[in-house]
Design a protein around this motif. Sequence first.
Motif, PDB file in Angstrom:
ATOM      1  N   ALA A   1       0.858  -1.186   0.000  1.00 14.25           N
ATOM      2  CA  ALA A   1       0.000   0.000   0.000  1.00 14.25           C
ATOM      3  C   ALA A   1       0.895   1.237   0.000  1.00 14.25           C
ATOM      4  CB  ALA A   1      -0.919   0.001   1.209  1.00 14.25           C
ATOM      5  N   LEU A   2       0.350   2.337  -0.512  1.00 16.44           N
ATOM      6  CA  LEU A   2       1.114   3.588  -0.590  1.00 16.44           C
ATOM      7  C   LEU A   2       0.463   4.646   0.298  1.00 16.44           C
ATOM      8  CD1 LEU A   2       3.406   5.226  -1.944  1.00 16.44           C
ATOM      9  CD2 LEU A   2       1.754   5.833  -3.736  1.00 16.44           C
ATOM     10  N   TRP A   3       1.281   5.268   1.132  1.00 17.01           N
ATOM     11  CA  TRP A   3       0.847   6.367   2.005  1.00 17.01           C
ATOM     12  C   TRP A   3       1.676   7.589   1.657  1.00 17.01           C
ATOM     13  CZ3 TRP A   3       3.183   9.564   5.596  1.00 17.01           C
ATOM     14  CH2 TRP A   3       2.353  10.205   6.533  1.00 17.01           C
ATOM     15  N   GLU A   4       0.995   8.677   1.265  1.00 14.60           N
ATOM     16  CA  GLU A   4       1.709   9.901   0.875  1.00 14.60           C
ATOM     17  C   GLU A   4       1.676  10.970   1.960  1.00 14.60           C
ATOM     18  OE1 GLU A   4       3.567  10.225  -1.629  1.00 14.60           O
ATOM     19  OE2 GLU A   4       2.794   9.236  -3.414  1.00 14.60           O
ATOM     20  N   GLY A   5       0.660  10.915   2.834  1.00 12.07           N
ATOM     21  CA  GLY A   5       0.522  11.928   3.875  1.00 12.07           C
ATOM     22  C   GLY A   5      -0.632  11.584   4.792  1.00 12.07           C
ATOM     23  N   PRO A   6      -0.822  12.359   5.868  1.00 16.61           N
ATOM     24  CA  PRO A   6      -1.871  12.068   6.864  1.00 16.61           C
ATOM     25  C   PRO A   6      -3.262  11.894   6.256  1.00 16.61           C
ATOM     26  CG  PRO A   6      -0.405  13.793   7.656  1.00 16.61           C
ATOM     27  CD  PRO A   6      -0.027  13.552   6.229  1.00 16.61           C
ATOM     28  N   GLU A   7      -3.522  12.580   5.140  1.00 18.81           N
ATOM     29  CA  GLU A   7      -4.843  12.448   4.519  1.00 18.81           C
ATOM     30  C   GLU A   7      -5.096  11.034   3.989  1.00 18.81           C
ATOM     31  OE1 GLU A   7      -1.866  13.695   1.415  1.00 18.81           O
ATOM     32  OE2 GLU A   7      -2.351  14.286   3.474  1.00 18.81           O
ATOM     33  N   ASP A   8      -4.012  10.246   3.817  1.00 21.67           N
ATOM     34  CA  ASP A   8      -4.167   8.879   3.321  1.00 21.67           C
ATOM     35  C   ASP A   8      -4.388   7.862   4.434  1.00 21.67           C
ATOM     36  OD1 ASP A   8      -3.803   9.644   0.688  1.00 21.67           O
ATOM     37  OD2 ASP A   8      -1.630   9.280   0.706  1.00 21.67           O
ATOM     38  N   THR A   9      -4.262   8.282   5.700  1.00 21.75           N
ATOM     39  CA  THR A   9      -4.331   7.315   6.803  1.00 21.75           C
ATOM     40  C   THR A   9      -5.658   6.563   6.864  1.00 21.75           C
ATOM     41  OG1 THR A   9      -2.731   8.624   8.069  1.00 21.75           O
ATOM     42  CG2 THR A   9      -4.035   7.005   9.280  1.00 21.75           C
ATOM     43  N   PRO A  10      -6.827   7.231   6.747  1.00 22.99           N
ATOM     44  CA  PRO A  10      -8.096   6.475   6.784  1.00 22.99           C
ATOM     45  C   PRO A  10      -8.173   5.418   5.679  1.00 22.99           C
ATOM     46  CG  PRO A  10      -8.500   8.813   7.097  1.00 22.99           C
ATOM     47  CD  PRO A  10      -7.072   8.685   6.682  1.00 22.99           C
ATOM     48  N   ARG A  11      -7.771   5.790   4.456  1.00 15.29           N
ATOM     49  CA  ARG A  11      -7.785   4.821   3.350  1.00 15.29           C
ATOM     50  C   ARG A  11      -6.830   3.673   3.627  1.00 15.29           C
ATOM     51  NH1 ARG A  11      -4.229   4.272  -0.350  1.00 15.29           N
ATOM     52  NH2 ARG A  11      -3.356   6.358   0.007  1.00 15.29           N
ATOM     53  N   LEU A  12      -5.638   3.980   4.171  1.00 10.61           N
ATOM     54  CA  LEU A  12      -4.660   2.938   4.471  1.00 10.61           C
ATOM     55  C   LEU A  12      -5.219   1.955   5.496  1.00 10.61           C
ATOM     56  CD1 LEU A  12      -1.812   1.709   4.306  1.00 10.61           C
ATOM     57  CD2 LEU A  12      -1.088   3.379   6.037  1.00 10.61           C
ATOM     58  N   LEU A  13      -5.903   2.459   6.518  1.00  8.75           N
ATOM     59  CA  LEU A  13      -6.471   1.586   7.539  1.00  8.75           C
ATOM     60  C   LEU A  13      -7.524   0.650   6.939  1.00  8.75           C
ATOM     61  CD1 LEU A  13      -6.693   4.127  10.470  1.00  8.75           C
ATOM     62  CD2 LEU A  13      -5.328   2.035  10.445  1.00  8.75           C
ATOM     63  N   GLU A  14      -8.300   1.154   5.989  1.00  8.73           N
ATOM     64  CA  GLU A  14      -9.286   0.301   5.308  1.00  8.73           C
ATOM     65  C   GLU A  14      -8.581  -0.800   4.531  1.00  8.73           C
ATOM     66  OE1 GLU A  14     -11.902   2.542   2.835  1.00  8.73           O
ATOM     67  OE2 GLU A  14     -12.580   3.860   4.451  1.00  8.73           O
ATOM     68  N   GLN A  15      -7.479  -0.440   3.850  1.00  9.88           N
ATOM     69  CA  GLN A  15      -6.735  -1.429   3.070  1.00  9.88           C
ATOM     70  C   GLN A  15      -6.115  -2.492   3.975  1.00  9.88           C
ATOM     71  OE1 GLN A  15      -4.035   1.214   1.050  1.00  9.88           O
ATOM     72  NE2 GLN A  15      -5.458   1.598  -0.654  1.00  9.88           N
ATOM     73  N   ILE A  16      -5.577  -2.068   5.126  1.00  8.71           N
ATOM     74  CA  ILE A  16      -4.984  -3.026   6.065  1.00  8.71           C
ATOM     75  C   ILE A  16      -6.061  -3.955   6.614  1.00  8.71           C
ATOM     76  CG2 ILE A  16      -3.871  -3.252   8.322  1.00  8.71           C
ATOM     77  CD1 ILE A  16      -2.326  -0.680   7.704  1.00  8.71           C
ATOM     78  N   ASP A  17      -7.232  -3.389   6.935  1.00 12.54           N
ATOM     79  CA  ASP A  17      -8.316  -4.210   7.466  1.00 12.54           C
ATOM     80  C   ASP A  17      -8.733  -5.276   6.455  1.00 12.54           C
ATOM     81  OD1 ASP A  17     -10.467  -4.670   9.532  1.00 12.54           O
ATOM     82  OD2 ASP A  17     -11.729  -4.190   7.805  1.00 12.54           O
ATOM     83  N   LYS A  18      -8.844  -4.901   5.187  1.00  9.18           N
ATOM     84  CA  LYS A  18      -9.211  -5.867   4.148  1.00  9.18           C
ATOM     85  C   LYS A  18      -8.140  -6.954   4.019  1.00  9.18           C
ATOM     86  CE  LYS A  18     -12.016  -2.711   1.355  1.00  9.18           C
ATOM     87  NZ  LYS A  18     -12.142  -1.976   0.073  1.00  9.18           N
ATOM     88  N   ALA A  19      -6.863  -6.537   4.078  1.00 13.23           N
ATOM     89  CA  ALA A  19      -5.762  -7.500   3.949  1.00 13.23           C
ATOM     90  C   ALA A  19      -5.754  -8.476   5.119  1.00 13.23           C
ATOM     91  CB  ALA A  19      -4.433  -6.762   3.861  1.00 13.23           C
ATOM     92  N   MET A  20      -6.129  -7.993   6.294  1.00 16.70           N
ATOM     93  CA  MET A  20      -6.106  -8.842   7.488  1.00 16.70           C
ATOM     94  C   MET A  20      -7.333  -9.760   7.569  1.00 16.70           C
ATOM     95  SD  MET A  20      -4.584  -6.086  10.249  1.00 16.70           S
ATOM     96  CE  MET A  20      -4.761  -7.164  11.661  1.00 16.70           C
ATOM     97  N   THR A  21      -8.302  -9.536   6.702  1.00 17.13           N
ATOM     98  CA  THR A  21      -9.488 -10.405   6.695  1.00 17.13           C
ATOM     99  C   THR A  21      -9.543 -11.248   5.436  1.00 17.13           C
ATOM    100  OG1 THR A  21     -10.782  -8.546   5.800  1.00 17.13           O
ATOM    101  CG2 THR A  21     -10.868  -8.925   8.181  1.00 17.13           C
ATOM    102  N   GLY A  22      -8.365 -11.477   4.833  1.00 15.45           N
ATOM    103  CA  GLY A  22      -8.301 -12.404   3.715  1.00 15.45           C
ATOM    104  C   GLY A  22      -8.019 -11.791   2.369  1.00 15.45           C
ATOM    105  N   GLY A  23      -7.976 -10.477   2.278  1.00 15.88           N
ATOM    106  CA  GLY A  23      -7.676  -9.836   1.007  1.00 15.88           C
ATOM    107  C   GLY A  23      -6.196  -9.541   0.873  1.00 15.88           C
ATOM    108  N   THR A  24      -5.853  -8.612  -0.009  1.00 20.54           N
ATOM    109  CA  THR A  24      -4.460  -8.199  -0.206  1.00 20.54           C
ATOM    110  C   THR A  24      -4.412  -6.683  -0.287  1.00 20.54           C
ATOM    111  OG1 THR A  24      -4.598  -8.288  -2.635  1.00 20.54           O
ATOM    112  CG2 THR A  24      -3.890 -10.302  -1.498  1.00 20.54           C
ATOM    113  N   LEU A  25      -3.237  -6.154  -0.100  1.00 23.42           N
ATOM    114  CA  LEU A  25      -3.035  -4.726  -0.307  1.00 23.42           C
ATOM    115  C   LEU A  25      -3.100  -4.435  -1.802  1.00 23.42           C
ATOM    116  CD1 LEU A  25      -0.140  -4.123   2.250  1.00 23.42           C
ATOM    117  CD2 LEU A  25      -2.545  -3.528   2.525  1.00 23.42           C
ATOM    118  N   PRO A  26      -3.378  -3.169  -2.197  1.00 21.26           N
ATOM    119  CA  PRO A  26      -3.597  -2.877  -3.623  1.00 21.26           C
ATOM    120  C   PRO A  26      -2.407  -3.200  -4.509  1.00 21.26           C
ATOM    121  CG  PRO A  26      -3.651  -0.879  -2.284  1.00 21.26           C
ATOM    122  CD  PRO A  26      -3.609  -2.014  -1.338  1.00 21.26           C
TER     123      PRO A  26
END
Length: 511
Positions: A116-141
Amino acid sequence: MARVFISYKRDVRPDQDLAHALVKALKVSHEVFIDTSMLVGERWVERIDAEIRQADFFITLLSPFSVNSEMARTEIELAHQLHAQRGHPVLLPIRVAYHERLPPPLSSYLSPINWALWEGPEDTPRLLEQIDKAMTGGTLPGTTSSVSAPAPMVPHASCAMMRPPLPSAPLELDESLDGAMDTESAFYVVRDADSTVMKAVSQKQGTTVTIKGARQMGKSSLLMRGLAGALAANKRVAYLSLQEFDSPSLTNPDLFFQRFCSSLGDQLGLADQVGAYWQKPMGSSQRCGQYMSGHVLRALDVPLVLGLDEVETLFELPFGTDFFGMLRSWHNNRALPTTPVWKKLSIVLVTSTEPFLFIKNLMQSPFNVGQTVELGDFSVTQVSELNQRQGSPLSPRQQEELFALLGGHPYLARKALYLVASGSMRVEELFLQAAEDRGPFGDHLRHLLFRLGSQPQLKAGLREVLQRGVCPNEDVFIRLRSAGLVRQEGAVVLPRCELYRRYFRERLSVS
């Protein structure tokens, strides 16, 4: 509730801020470990090792700071090894505004994994969603739209673009302290080994050269300058770091030899004929030899210098003996009148581990033929020369104090002078905090201590050195010396430098 380990570069921003933001969000539903959660006085080596081994997920924040952190690389390596062995922890790489290709060996561990790519604090909510999906059986983008595509296994500066070193170069204080130095760096200190390597790669007929030395002695930098010298002598060059081969290649000998050949052809701009050669009824090393002589060398109208870095990667692999036996046969083939094409090939091998510990048959070793050069620490004069090139940030008395502390350790001497010359640290602070875990050399020292924690024999051997000045087990001594931890003076075995003596006496509880 999953167990989560967060690996990052401490005391730098935005890495530390993002790490703490992830902890705050994830600990609501999961058990999260970060190094700042350890108690004062806790044995951190054992705790970090245990936490990584127990983790279900290993989140690693990749930035220009962390990818050059020895401690972060060690944590990633352990997580990668555990995942290969038993399927967990699952590695979740997060690029922190980092768009470059990963340096080895991280490239072999992480490049095949979605990130996953994080560019700044504004990306933190999206990053947390991506991590949650990855931890429940998915993958990072893992999209590659904003990150450089994986490059072939070549040095950071393309061999084709290398130029011979200039007598002088502009002084750049922001030059990287990790990995091979630029061939034109003003901070490169020439040693006796340089002339030996340069002469060998410049001669008309092919030869075999081995560059040996402990970790962080400048072996890869010397190899790069040797390849630049070969280009200046109108030769072709190819470079392979065996550390960059991925796990499938290092577990499948046939795949390894095929990719070895493909990488050579790619660098030299030759058509890929690997498939055709692999139809021949013979072993992989024989096919590789025929590919080198019948396709690569015959296609070149000038000699070739092949630089092989980190060759100790193969020492303990089942097919390592076959590979090194193949290189030895290439060396021997130069003497055959029936195959003059082999005279066009020079091989430069770089290793930090004594080959004879692993290659028992001397007739299958390429390390006891040709020339061998061994790199040692800087002399007092060379440290003084490096100080002058940095603009003389240390006085003559401080130079002596630095040499007494580091003993001419090339990497640590460069780092110390850089920190003072760049204004990052006052010289008084550097000496005062030198042996602290969070001091100027803390990342390096913690990395070494963590490595020792997983090798009880080496840990016990270093304790013997610190207590009694001896290391009775020859194999342990050679491994400690190869790791750059000890040196020998006559019959006495000593820590490599005063900094190591101070740090490890306390951490290994030596009275």
